[in-house]
Design a protein around this motif. Sequence first.
Motif, PDB file in Angstrom:
ATOM      1  N   THR B 197     -12.195   9.759   1.683  1.00 37.44           N
ATOM      2  CA  THR B 197     -10.757   9.761   1.364  1.00 37.44           C
ATOM      3  C   THR B 197      -9.952   9.355   2.597  1.00 37.44           C
ATOM      4  O   THR B 197      -9.013   8.549   2.516  1.00 37.44           O
ATOM      5  CB  THR B 197     -10.302  11.171   0.922  1.00 37.44           C
ATOM      6  N   HIS B 198     -10.311   9.927   3.725  1.00 38.03           N
ATOM      7  CA  HIS B 198      -9.637   9.635   4.986  1.00 38.03           C
ATOM      8  C   HIS B 198      -9.667   8.132   5.280  1.00 38.03           C
ATOM      9  O   HIS B 198      -8.670   7.519   5.640  1.00 38.03           O
ATOM     10  CB  HIS B 198     -10.350  10.439   6.081  1.00 38.03           C
ATOM     11  N   GLU B 199     -10.829   7.537   5.082  1.00 37.16           N
ATOM     12  CA  GLU B 199     -10.992   6.113   5.380  1.00 37.16           C
ATOM     13  C   GLU B 199     -10.203   5.253   4.394  1.00 37.16           C
ATOM     14  O   GLU B 199      -9.641   4.224   4.768  1.00 37.16           O
ATOM     15  CB  GLU B 199     -12.477   5.746   5.357  1.00 37.16           C
ATOM     16  N   LEU B 200     -10.166   5.690   3.156  1.00 35.51           N
ATOM     17  CA  LEU B 200      -9.371   4.969   2.149  1.00 35.51           C
ATOM     18  C   LEU B 200      -7.896   4.943   2.556  1.00 35.51           C
ATOM     19  O   LEU B 200      -7.240   3.907   2.534  1.00 35.51           O
ATOM     20  CB  LEU B 200      -9.458   5.728   0.832  1.00 35.51           C
ATOM     21  N   ARG B 201      -7.398   6.120   2.930  1.00 40.15           N
ATOM     22  CA  ARG B 201      -5.999   6.212   3.349  1.00 40.15           C
ATOM     23  C   ARG B 201      -5.733   5.284   4.524  1.00 40.15           C
ATOM     24  O   ARG B 201      -4.708   4.621   4.601  1.00 40.15           O
ATOM     25  CB  ARG B 201      -5.673   7.648   3.780  1.00 40.15           C
ATOM     26  N   LYS B 202      -6.700   5.263   5.452  1.00 32.81           N
ATOM     27  CA  LYS B 202      -6.553   4.417   6.650  1.00 32.81           C
ATOM     28  C   LYS B 202      -6.466   2.954   6.270  1.00 32.81           C
ATOM     29  O   LYS B 202      -5.650   2.203   6.799  1.00 32.81           O
ATOM     30  CB  LYS B 202      -7.765   4.617   7.563  1.00 32.81           C
ATOM     31  N   MET B 203      -7.324   2.543   5.355  1.00 29.95           N
ATOM     32  CA  MET B 203      -7.338   1.149   4.956  1.00 29.95           C
ATOM     33  C   MET B 203      -5.993   0.762   4.343  1.00 29.95           C
ATOM     34  O   MET B 203      -5.426  -0.286   4.659  1.00 29.95           O
ATOM     35  CB  MET B 203      -8.456   0.917   3.967  1.00 29.95           C
ATOM     36  N   PHE B 204      -5.471   1.624   3.488  1.00 31.25           N
ATOM     37  CA  PHE B 204      -4.175   1.326   2.869  1.00 31.25           C
ATOM     38  C   PHE B 204      -3.087   1.238   3.932  1.00 31.25           C
ATOM     39  O   PHE B 204      -2.229   0.363   3.884  1.00 31.25           O
ATOM     40  CB  PHE B 204      -3.816   2.402   1.838  1.00 31.25           C
ATOM     41  N   SER B 205      -3.127   2.141   4.894  1.00 34.65           N
ATOM     42  CA  SER B 205      -2.074   2.155   5.907  1.00 34.65           C
ATOM     43  C   SER B 205      -2.238   1.015   6.913  1.00 34.65           C
ATOM     44  O   SER B 205      -1.294   0.281   7.201  1.00 34.65           O
ATOM     45  CB  SER B 205      -2.078   3.501   6.645  1.00 34.65           C
ATOM     46  N   MET B 206      -3.446   0.868   7.437  1.00 27.78           N
ATOM     47  CA  MET B 206      -3.628  -0.038   8.578  1.00 27.78           C
ATOM     48  C   MET B 206      -3.702  -1.507   8.167  1.00 27.78           C
ATOM     49  O   MET B 206      -3.422  -2.387   8.970  1.00 27.78           O
ATOM     50  CB  MET B 206      -4.872   0.384   9.371  1.00 27.78           C
ATOM     51  N   GLU B 207      -4.064  -1.770   6.927  1.00 33.28           N
ATOM     52  CA  GLU B 207      -4.107  -3.168   6.489  1.00 33.28           C
ATOM     53  C   GLU B 207      -2.915  -3.511   5.613  1.00 33.28           C
ATOM     54  O   GLU B 207      -2.283  -4.551   5.784  1.00 33.28           O
ATOM     55  CB  GLU B 207      -5.409  -3.430   5.708  1.00 33.28           C
ATOM     56  N   MET B 208      -2.600  -2.619   4.674  1.00 37.10           N
ATOM     57  CA  MET B 208      -1.578  -2.957   3.687  1.00 37.10           C
ATOM     58  C   MET B 208      -0.218  -2.327   3.998  1.00 37.10           C
ATOM     59  O   MET B 208       0.762  -2.598   3.300  1.00 37.10           O
ATOM     60  CB  MET B 208      -2.053  -2.533   2.292  1.00 37.10           C
ATOM     61  N   GLY B 209      -0.167  -1.503   5.047  1.00 32.81           N
ATOM     62  CA  GLY B 209       1.098  -0.861   5.408  1.00 32.81           C
ATOM     63  C   GLY B 209       1.565   0.122   4.346  1.00 32.81           C
ATOM     64  O   GLY B 209       2.763   0.334   4.168  1.00 32.81           O
ATOM     65  N   LEU B 210       0.636   0.740   3.638  1.00 34.56           N
ATOM     66  CA  LEU B 210       0.997   1.676   2.571  1.00 34.56           C
ATOM     67  C   LEU B 210       0.603   3.096   2.960  1.00 34.56           C
ATOM     68  O   LEU B 210      -0.567   3.370   3.230  1.00 34.56           O
ATOM     69  CB  LEU B 210       0.287   1.304   1.267  1.00 34.56           C
ATOM     70  N   SER B 211       1.593   3.971   2.985  1.00 38.93           N
ATOM     71  CA  SER B 211       1.323   5.379   3.303  1.00 38.93           C
ATOM     72  C   SER B 211       2.530   6.199   2.852  1.00 38.93           C
ATOM     73  O   SER B 211       3.609   5.643   2.656  1.00 38.93           O
ATOM     74  CB  SER B 211       1.108   5.557   4.806  1.00 38.93           C
ATOM     75  N   PRO B 212       2.361   7.516   2.688  1.00 35.19           N
ATOM     76  CA  PRO B 212       3.518   8.322   2.286  1.00 35.19           C
ATOM     77  C   PRO B 212       4.579   8.324   3.388  1.00 35.19           C
ATOM     78  O   PRO B 212       4.241   8.422   4.572  1.00 35.19           O
ATOM     79  CB  PRO B 212       2.935   9.729   2.111  1.00 35.19           C
ATOM     80  N   LYS B 213       5.822   8.230   2.980  1.00 35.62           N
ATOM     81  CA  LYS B 213       6.947   8.225   3.939  1.00 35.62           C
ATOM     82  C   LYS B 213       6.908   9.439   4.863  1.00 35.62           C
ATOM     83  O   LYS B 213       7.175   9.351   6.050  1.00 35.62           O
ATOM     84  CB  LYS B 213       8.267   8.286   3.157  1.00 35.62           C
ATOM     85  N   GLU B 214       6.575  10.596   4.272  1.00 39.15           N
ATOM     86  CA  GLU B 214       6.617  11.837   5.058  1.00 39.15           C
ATOM     87  C   GLU B 214       5.634  11.794   6.227  1.00 39.15           C
ATOM     88  O   GLU B 214       5.858  12.433   7.249  1.00 39.15           O
ATOM     89  CB  GLU B 214       6.268  13.041   4.178  1.00 39.15           C
ATOM     90  N   LEU B 215       4.539  11.071   6.041  1.00 38.75           N
ATOM     91  CA  LEU B 215       3.551  11.016   7.121  1.00 38.75           C
ATOM     92  C   LEU B 215       3.840   9.872   8.090  1.00 38.75           C
ATOM     93  O   LEU B 215       3.613  10.000   9.289  1.00 38.75           O
ATOM     94  CB  LEU B 215       2.133  10.853   6.551  1.00 38.75           C
ATOM     95  N   HIS B 216       4.352   8.783   7.553  1.00 40.20           N
ATOM     96  CA  HIS B 216       4.526   7.609   8.418  1.00 40.20           C
ATOM     97  C   HIS B 216       5.964   7.486   8.940  1.00 40.20           C
ATOM     98  O   HIS B 216       6.242   7.922  10.061  1.00 40.20           O
ATOM     99  CB  HIS B 216       4.079   6.355   7.662  1.00 40.20           C
ATOM    100  N   GLU B 217       6.858   6.947   8.132  1.00 43.45           N
ATOM    101  CA  GLU B 217       8.230   6.724   8.638  1.00 43.45           C
ATOM    102  C   GLU B 217       8.831   8.004   9.221  1.00 43.45           C
ATOM    103  O   GLU B 217       9.304   8.027  10.345  1.00 43.45           O
ATOM    104  CB  GLU B 217       9.163   6.205   7.527  1.00 43.45           C
ATOM    105  N   LYS B 218       8.807   9.076   8.391  1.00 38.24           N
ATOM    106  CA  LYS B 218       9.415  10.327   8.865  1.00 38.24           C
ATOM    107  C   LYS B 218       8.442  11.119   9.732  1.00 38.24           C
ATOM    108  O   LYS B 218       8.819  12.116  10.335  1.00 38.24           O
ATOM    109  CB  LYS B 218       9.819  11.183   7.662  1.00 38.24           C
ATOM    110  N   GLY B 219       7.198  10.717   9.752  1.00 40.89           N
ATOM    111  CA  GLY B 219       6.186  11.434  10.526  1.00 40.89           C
ATOM    112  C   GLY B 219       5.943  10.785  11.873  1.00 40.89           C
ATOM    113  O   GLY B 219       6.756  10.903  12.792  1.00 40.89           O
ATOM    114  N   THR B 220       4.844  10.042  11.963  1.00 40.46           N
ATOM    115  CA  THR B 220       4.449   9.540  13.285  1.00 40.46           C
ATOM    116  C   THR B 220       5.461   8.560  13.885  1.00 40.46           C
ATOM    117  O   THR B 220       5.687   8.580  15.096  1.00 40.46           O
ATOM    118  CB  THR B 220       3.083   8.841  13.214  1.00 40.46           C
TER     119      THR B 220
END
Lengths: 322, 533
Positions: B197-220
């Motif tokens: 699951t962790h790796e799936l999330r990474k792939m979506f974020s690191m390649e496609m720029g897709l992640s929950p706002k709370e973790l990305h924009e408002k998070g890191t």
Amino acid sequence: MFWLFIFTYLSVLIFLAVVIYKFIKIATAPVHLRWELYPVPHEKGKASYGGSILEEVDWWTKKREKDHLGELKVMVPEILLLKGVWEHNKELWLGSFPFHFALYLFIGNIALLVIGTLLEITGISPFVFKANSFWNSFWIIFRTVIDVLIWVGSILGILGSFRLLFTRIVNRNLSLYSTPSHYFNIIFIGAIYATALIWRLNDSDMVRNLMVYYFVIITFSKEIAVDLPLQIPAIGFVHIIISLLFIIYLPFTHMTHFFAKYFTYHSVRWEDTPNAPGSKIAERVGAQLNQTVTWAAPHIGADGNKNWIAIASAAPSKEAKR
Amino acid sequence: MKNIKIRDISSPVEQLAEIKLEELYPLPPPYDKIEEQPGFKNLSPEIRAKYEASLDGVMAVGLKKPESEEEEKKLIDAFISGLNKLFTKENNWTFLQPLTLSMEYCARCQTCNMDCPIYVGSGMKEIYRPTYRSEVLRRLYFKYVKKGSKIYKSFQNGGIELNWELIARLFELSYRCTLCRRCAQSCPIGVDNGLITHELRKMFSMEMGLSPKELHEKGTVQQLEVGSSTGMNALVVKDNMEFIDEDISERTGIKVESKWDVEGAEILLIHNSGEILTWPENPGAFALILDAAGIKWTLSSDLVGYDGVNYGLFYDDVQLARVAMKHLEIAKKLKVKKIVMGECGHESKAMGVIADRIFEGAVPRETAMTLMNDIVFSGKIKLNPERNWFPVTLHDPCNLTRSMGVIEPQRKVLRYIAPKFREMEPHGVRNYCCGGGSGFAVMSAYNFSDWRIQVASRMKFEQVLNAFADESPGPETPKYVCAPCSNCKGAFRDMFDFYGAKTKSGLYYAGLVELIVNAMVDVNEGFIDFDMM
Ligand code: SF4
Ligand code: SF4
């Protein structure tokens, strides 16, 4: 039937080549980030409840003692008795345990047959000793053990295969996730057990024949190879050929978990080595950080040239609107 | 859809699975009446027209539907590209070996299933089975990444059709697992569905720029730009801490003063800054205890230095490394002897073990549990356990226990300072996740919190109730859940509010340090005040 022996060598060679290739490929994979999963059994005095050295204040000043016996205490019942499956999935264990244990018994037999041949090569032939001599009794016991392993292994294996096949078909949890290969593999291995049992039922000299077969293989004895087929019944051939085909097929399947499990446990689950400055890990990680990153998401800021460390040291690039 | 199969993830049906209250794992009274439970908010037709909710009618991430065929094709291509990069050592050396092992050696034996609190809590919904999303990814891996004959690969691993429906559902599905890794403990092969699951999330974020706002924009992203995922800059955080110091001094009768940017301090204490905003007693109690123990400690007012949060751990290795490297840089600049991670599980894991191999020449790090155990038994502070007269149980944060092996220090302290301490079952290294793990605690968009509280937190809520089964069930006896983790506390807050558990059962939650201060002889009695909680 000289070809049978050539086929034997070929099967073993293919098996070894693919297994060694896969083994090296896993072993030489990059050092990954720590991802251990507790309990880690080499944590001395703490493994029983899943604790680690990180429980100690100033843990980096403490001596790290690895309890290798602790690892064995987990590995042995896990491999031999499938303890994990017993604890978490009893229904499956009823099939899986006899199925696997029979395989261990057959592997044990291979080891015994190789040892027997080595003894023969050193001159301790099973066929020349007088009654009541030590070596005569030794060979009687030796052959009996092999015989018992054939009986027990093949019967257990057949029962296990049937049970496993039944569970995979009937239990929806398993059938939903089973691919054609899962059924095929059980039937394939089941056929090895079944042909072994039929061979034994029809041939009271099966152990002797097997010993000659191993002797020929290990000593490259062309002459005996020519005579032997006459003594092995047809079912014996079928058994040997199915077993050899399986040996070729095995390394190309997920069943190579028999050695991959070593890595999932030792290189991931129990791999808790800290990154000390100047250590091997630090050196390997340092090299890995130099690799070029090509992830395409805008915030990564990869340009095809920047390496990992440059990217991790930079602020996230401003993103294009999604 | 009934009898969902793996291939159905690409089915064109409007919604793959439906969650029904009556099918969820039953809760003990007084929470067993379905008609009294709030249930799930339905998404409006407008939202459904715009965003993807075709997995289970729940939206955690709010993925926009593609507007044209070209856009859809572009997204599918990006997905395939990301999938391939996930298995290259240049891009994913960080987890390549464990991921490949988990991809290639699963026996599909389903031994891991019943250890997943989400799967069991959901009443065994197929799509939440630990192996469901793993199997989808595995089939894609064999189809698009591994070389070999198509027929043989499909014979060995089964087939799958890649389309937009699959991608959209798989993305949502990667946020239906808390990465608690309980299932990994029971896998006889050593396969880790949490890692997948962790790796799936990474792939979506690191390649496609897709992640929950709370973790990305408002998070890191916010944390790296402003200093904290809460949005607090250095001025605000200092202001807040000053207020906390005053409040704690007044309530305890002991002068408390937070230290900032002290060079050469023994300890750099880094809190999850959510504590400072939401649970101020916690950082206040830390300050009081460290002072009382005579330790030279400091906080940092540098960018990122006052927030130990590192959501990168849950979805993006680069963001993880960026935040972790800032923490290390600050510790080096202040020349402290060690970093102590406050009561936050994922901060402890990120800094303590995961980022360990990203750091070069790191400063030693330890958890607050260890330090508190040391202080409590050092004799430096006088304690009267009788002051903690109420029943107490302990929640084990997954990141501290399963991923770090920090089990006993917090228990030793509780066994000493809380006479009515009792364990939950199961506990320690076999605990259930609070349901807020992997960032869920801060994710509440659309109707996701309904799902997370009622499904992901379900087994936890049940075991908390069971832990106090020997006490009077009503609110007359306050019952304290000690949750030494900021994210877990967020999950307990939402869980208890949702079910009205404070009023119905007298359930309260807070950290470990509050209990220590409450038992300190030199402190005014009643630091823990249930009326104020
Ligand atoms: S993850 Fe492990 S326990 Fe689960 S199905 Fe695969 S091999 Fe079996
Ligand atoms: S990691 Fe936890 S939540 Fe995710 S599948 Fe495994 S047990 Fe379930």
